[in-house]
Design a protein around this motif. Sequence first.
Motif, PDB file in Angstrom:
ATOM      1  N   ASP A 258       0.971  -1.164   0.288  1.00  0.00           N
ATOM      2  CA  ASP A 258       0.299  -0.127   0.328  1.00  0.00           C
ATOM      3  C   ASP A 258       0.954   1.432  -0.158  1.00  0.00           C
ATOM      4  O   ASP A 258       1.638   1.210   0.668  1.00  0.00           O
ATOM      5  CB  ASP A 258      -1.185   0.095   1.111  1.00  0.00           C
ATOM      6  CG  ASP A 258      -1.665  -0.964   1.296  1.00  0.00           C
ATOM      7  OD1 ASP A 258      -2.654  -1.134  -0.063  1.00  0.00           O
ATOM      8  OD2 ASP A 258      -1.981  -1.716   2.023  1.00  0.00           O
TER       9      ASP A 258
ATOM     10  N   SER B 179       1.717  -5.462   3.752  1.00  0.00           N
ATOM     11  CA  SER B 179       0.575  -5.953   4.723  1.00  0.00           C
ATOM     12  C   SER B 179       0.725  -7.171   4.031  1.00  0.00           C
ATOM     13  O   SER B 179       0.514  -8.202   3.011  1.00  0.00           O
ATOM     14  CB  SER B 179      -0.438  -5.693   4.126  1.00  0.00           C
ATOM     15  OG  SER B 179      -0.788  -4.098   4.974  1.00  0.00           O
TER      16      SER B 179
ATOM     17  N   ARG C 153      -8.551  -8.899  12.253  1.00  0.00           N
ATOM     18  CA  ARG C 153     -10.252  -9.103  12.498  1.00  0.00           C
ATOM     19  C   ARG C 153     -11.008  -9.745  11.893  1.00  0.00           C
ATOM     20  O   ARG C 153     -10.441 -11.113  11.138  1.00  0.00           O
ATOM     21  CB  ARG C 153      -9.797  -8.129  10.768  1.00  0.00           C
ATOM     22  CG  ARG C 153     -11.165  -7.352  10.346  1.00  0.00           C
ATOM     23  CD  ARG C 153     -11.329  -6.554   8.465  1.00  0.00           C
ATOM     24  NE  ARG C 153     -10.517  -7.747   7.879  1.00  0.00           N
ATOM     25  CZ  ARG C 153      -9.988  -7.252   6.485  1.00  0.00           C
ATOM     26  NH1 ARG C 153      -9.086  -5.729   6.294  1.00  0.00           N
ATOM     27  NH2 ARG C 153      -8.702  -8.177   5.599  1.00  0.00           N
TER      28      ARG C 153
ATOM     29  N   THR D 244      -6.624   3.847   6.775  1.00  0.00           N
ATOM     30  CA  THR D 244      -7.089   3.108   5.669  1.00  0.00           C
ATOM     31  C   THR D 244      -7.282   0.845   5.593  1.00  0.00           C
ATOM     32  O   THR D 244      -7.772   0.826   4.953  1.00  0.00           O
ATOM     33  CB  THR D 244      -5.830   2.463   5.003  1.00  0.00           C
ATOM     34  OG1 THR D 244      -4.654   2.338   5.282  1.00  0.00           O
ATOM     35  CG2 THR D 244      -5.624   4.435   4.054  1.00  0.00           C
ATOM     36  N   ASP D 245      -7.540   0.686   7.330  1.00  0.00           N
ATOM     37  CA  ASP D 245      -7.491  -0.227   7.736  1.00  0.00           C
ATOM     38  C   ASP D 245      -9.192  -0.348   7.873  1.00  0.00           C
ATOM     39  O   ASP D 245      -9.848  -1.842   8.599  1.00  0.00           O
ATOM     40  CB  ASP D 245      -6.530  -1.054   8.269  1.00  0.00           C
ATOM     41  CG  ASP D 245      -5.345  -1.181   6.968  1.00  0.00           C
ATOM     42  OD1 ASP D 245      -5.845  -1.799   6.330  1.00  0.00           O
ATOM     43  OD2 ASP D 245      -4.008  -1.265   8.379  1.00  0.00           O
TER      44      ASP D 245
END
Length: 891
Positions: free
Chosen positions: A577, A615, A656, A693-694
């Motif tokens: 990213d 990532s 997540r 951004t996550d």
Amino acid sequence: MMGLEMVRSTEARRSSHVAAVLLGTTILAGLPMSAFAQDQDGAGPGETQQAAPTEQAAPAEPAGPPITSLTVAGAERLEQQTVLSYTKLRVGQPYTKTAADAALKDLYATELFKNVEVTNTDGNVVITVQENPVINRIILEGNKRIKNDKILPEIKLAARQIFTRSKVRADVARIIELYKRQGRYAATVEPKMVALDQNRVDIVFEITEGDKSKVRQINIIGNKEFSDAELRTQMVTKQSRFFRLFSSATSYDPDRMAFDQQKLRQFYLTQGYADFRVVSAVAELTPDKKDFILTYVVEEGKRYKFGDVKVESQIRDFDSKKMSANLPMKKGDWYNAKLVEDTIDNLNTTAGAFGYAFADVRPQYDRDKDNLTMGLTFVIREAPRVYVQRIDINGNTLTQDKVIRREFRLAEGDAFNSLQVKRSTNRIKSLGYFQEKFEVEQKPGDADDRIVLEANVEEKPTGELQLSAGFSSLESFIFQASIKQNNFRGRGQTVGLSGSYSSYSRSVQASFVEPYLFDKNVSLGVDIYRRDYNNFNYYNSDRNTTYEQTTTGFQVRAGVPVTEYITAIGRYTLNYDQVSLSKSQFYSTDSDGNSTCDPLRAGRYLCDAIGNRVSSILGFSLVYDKLDNRMRPTKGETAQISVDLAGLGGDVKYVRLRANAAKYWPLGKGFIFSLQGEGGVIEGWGGDSVRLTDRFYLGEPSMRGFGIRGVGPRVLRKYYSSTVDDDSTVSSTSDDALGGKYYYKGRAEMEIPLGSGAREMGLRPSIFADVGAVWGTKKPDTSDCSDGCFIGSRDSDGNQLYYVNDGTSSGYTSTTTTSSTTNGIANTKVGSTSYFTESYVGDTWLPRLAVGFGVNWNSPFGPFRIDISKVILKEKGDDTKVFTFNVGTQF
């Protein structure tokens, strides 16, 4: 439209003696169809009519002189011997008037001639013929509702055929019948003929289509228990009303009328009226031929209840008492024929699940007219247990046999199971390689206890090449292109390449999926992609780009079925990213010439987001899917739980967890109700926080009634024209969504059926309620005031007032200063500055709720979706939106 005037072709103009004539020998226009009727005994125009026979036997006709010669005159296309072969006249036989009459009838019967005469001069017989013309072409005029390619194959006349009046009459009737099928009973057809040279003609059918005949009224006579309106709702045919403008059910159709009689009977039988019958059904056409009035005369009869209901099984594996106890109908319930049919199907399915493919379930009725009860015994007749002898696959020319066989839940030699056969059928349909109306057929095998399963497939194209352009309220103009093959080389593999471009995003992706790796029940998928995204906030009502994010990466995933309906999927994702901000807009330069992100211009939350990161994400999902159709489900349920761990390498660390579920219920008559729920949580680990951004975001299009990222935590900026803290001095505002670490959303939706006409247009309206929230972000720090804060002043809500230099002076120092006093505190304005306050709002789990209605339309320009929403619950800072739409086109 040719009308009734004289018609001439280019060839006809060359000969002054050729004119437009009606289908006959007279030069007339507008001659009625009765002119096409033959004379009494079949004689054509110009033929001498024969006297009608009398009841008394006529005296025997004396024989004339023998025929010495036979000659044919007037024949152009036909040979003389061909014409003579159609008659029984021969040289040497006596000539009589009866023989001559028979010859005339035989020649007219061939329909090759429009006029025939037989003359005899001392035994020299001359047959003078005038041949029917040859059709040059068929012309249809006035037909707009039914095109030529639908009419021409239905009529008998065609180019290069011999013209006959009987075929014209038949074709006129056939064309009118075609229009009647469309409900146009006022349609008329007028045939005309244009004479050409060389005995050729053009046939013109002048069609007046007329309006579609509607059903003006539906009358029901004899009904006492149910109103006319209630019974009309059971019918397919509907009364013509203004709100049924797009419905084809308002047109009269005799087949539909017969079907409505069955619908009425089915309805009454479900309400207990076992003796119900339709006495008569009449359709009357109004004098203007525009509408029909339908009248049904019914006889309701008495209402019955169930009497004793039981099961008698001749199959030893089934316990009759237990099965009787589990029957859905009980003694004393109102009789319901539909429930009886469903029970028979369920008993057959149950028998099939135990291997009895040919079980015979027959209901035996015991009607008691005195007590108005209906006793019922379901007899399950003895049948042998059945085994699968073999599985035959036919019709697959490209797809390999193994691709189809591996979807069967039964193997050769297994005990038959009807549930597994149905599941096999659904799995083969879900491949998408074959026709939709596919069923696995069951045929008897070589013995009574053997069965053959036969899959007769019809392959359809599985390659897709799509170019699309459209406009979306989410991304403005959108351009997309993709090429995909869903059955690559007939192996069931999927390969694809796609790309998209819009005002705020661009992407390109290549993908490959192998559903059975090394012929094992393990799927493998690989995606390689590049995605560019321009985030934006709202500056006043305009969009303003904030950060730019570029993601380059790939994902590898593998799936293994745990059960028939549960699949475990593991995946690995590697992303690179790149997040950047506009230096001219959000950066400042100090006295040493160093350019850095300015928190007072961009906000601390944006300055923390910029940079390049890798990532490395390991994920796992458990998927339960029991939907009847994945593209447009109408029944079933699905659920999924996923966990992703980032930090096994790379620069980002988080865990997540997400879960979602949906269930669909068909409510009958086309209504489909669905409930959907979704939620998730993301947490950093190893001292790492969750980056901008996550995080999770919520809004359009996943939650209607709100704008893009319109729900959840955000920073609101108000820019002031001076240090005055009154909102009247606000010159502009900006709105930045920050996302959250927790979210949930839910949806309840009811799809509403329309008439068949609307369904044919692809219209699918629905009403909905969307609820959701996103929260859990740490309040951003904006208190870094080194050389950049206007300390002391606050707005009416108590928010600190800041100032930021606009870049006209170096840094935040200037030789020109001014002083003022606000709230008793001395303040200094340095250089050219802008004043603003920042407030953090929306960080709450409290639900936001929107209700509304929308329409999906498969338009000629592509899929179209429009939603109109009303927000019922919201929090401060949420961006609401009443109207959203999306449209695209394919070319």
